[in-house]
Scaffold this active site. Sequence first.
Site, PDB file in Angstrom:
ATOM      1  N   LEU A   1       0.853  -1.173   0.000  1.00 46.76           N
ATOM      2  CA  LEU A   1       0.000   0.000   0.000  1.00 46.76           C
ATOM      3  C   LEU A   1       0.895   1.231   0.000  1.00 46.76           C
ATOM      4  O   LEU A   1       1.956   1.233   0.623  1.00 46.76           O
ATOM      5  CB  LEU A   1      -0.895   0.013   1.239  1.00 46.76           C
ATOM      6  CG  LEU A   1      -2.068  -0.971   1.274  1.00 46.76           C
ATOM      7  CD1 LEU A   1      -2.678  -1.004   2.670  1.00 46.76           C
ATOM      8  CD2 LEU A   1      -3.128  -0.590   0.243  1.00 46.76           C
ATOM      9  N   ASP A   2       0.463   2.285  -0.665  1.00 51.36           N
ATOM     10  CA  ASP A   2       1.212   3.533  -0.642  1.00 51.36           C
ATOM     11  C   ASP A   2       1.329   4.055   0.784  1.00 51.36           C
ATOM     12  O   ASP A   2       0.468   3.764   1.627  1.00 51.36           O
ATOM     13  CB  ASP A   2       0.518   4.589  -1.502  1.00 51.36           C
ATOM     14  CG  ASP A   2       0.520   4.238  -2.979  1.00 51.36           C
ATOM     15  OD1 ASP A   2       1.401   3.453  -3.398  1.00 51.36           O
ATOM     16  OD2 ASP A   2      -0.355   4.740  -3.708  1.00 51.36           O
ATOM     17  N   PRO A   3       2.349   4.846   1.091  1.00 52.08           N
ATOM     18  CA  PRO A   3       2.475   5.413   2.440  1.00 52.08           C
ATOM     19  C   PRO A   3       1.236   6.169   2.905  1.00 52.08           C
ATOM     20  O   PRO A   3       0.878   6.116   4.087  1.00 52.08           O
ATOM     21  CB  PRO A   3       3.694   6.338   2.321  1.00 52.08           C
ATOM     22  CG  PRO A   3       4.537   5.681   1.276  1.00 52.08           C
ATOM     23  CD  PRO A   3       3.554   5.140   0.279  1.00 52.08           C
TER      24      PRO A   3
END
Length: 316
Positions: free
Chosen positions: A34-36
Amino acid sequence: MLFLDKPDGISSNLALQRAKRLLNARKAGHTGSLDPIATGLLPLCFGETTKISGVFLGADKRYWVRIRLGVVTDTGDREGRVRREGRVAVTRRQLDAALERFRGDYEQIPPMYSALKRDGQPLYKLAREGITVARAPRAVSVYALSVEKWSGDLLELSVSCSRGFYIRALARDLGDALGCGAHVRELRRTAVGDFPVEDALTLEQLEAAGSPDARRKFLLPTDRVLTHLPAVNLPDSAAFRLRQGQSVQLETAATATTAAMATSENDLVRVYSDSAGFIGLAEVSDDGKVTPKRIFNPPNPPDSPRPPHDPPKPPH
């Protein structure tokens, strides 16, 4: 296996490393980053369970996303630099027409800020150097796409999609279709396959358990997250050969049923032995031949439960 509710502001790898430390685990991996800026369900594998991470990598996903209309960033999300701003003059009819383009099967161009590689180099590293390369479109599927809320330049959507789908690319393409540009402000993964984020633990809940031994009680037995796959029981003699890398034959009575059931997930089945319980994953052919794919070693203890019929929920 642990279902983690990843917090905002850290990478999936950092979340994994924190969980690994809290559990005092030697081997660990996640099943699709998942993206930050994204939160939500991140299945984590530990020990032998890392062998089945591919099952989750290929699973369908569900997301909630808040999109900012009228602003384009270089990363496609709120962390990027603003490249362009546009006036938002969109009617509901225009929005509905634009969203219809992204339902069903179509080809999506991945964003530059992604982990896909070109000549061994992740695209996001090239993007940080100001390099843009052509990306081949990828076949994706959107099973459901609906508006949850829309107020001014903020649009909230729920998305059910196939593996390989990029929400940032959806925001990019939707902004282009509306003529105003757009980027992702907030993103939450609400489900992976049949598992909802409501069944996940936070890092704070895991840490509060007090000790690695206490925290391990939150781990799910590997086969409990694979109950969507058919189960095959083998006598110990056949299970021994399977562990040696040999294919074995199912009993005639079970062959037709199991072969008919194993029509998805590349014909994968869960394999159990009479004495050891769950021993791994195998492929089954139409003629009942079982071929090992992901066999666990050492095997589960003799008192390991037999195949569960209903998938239990992990503790909150």
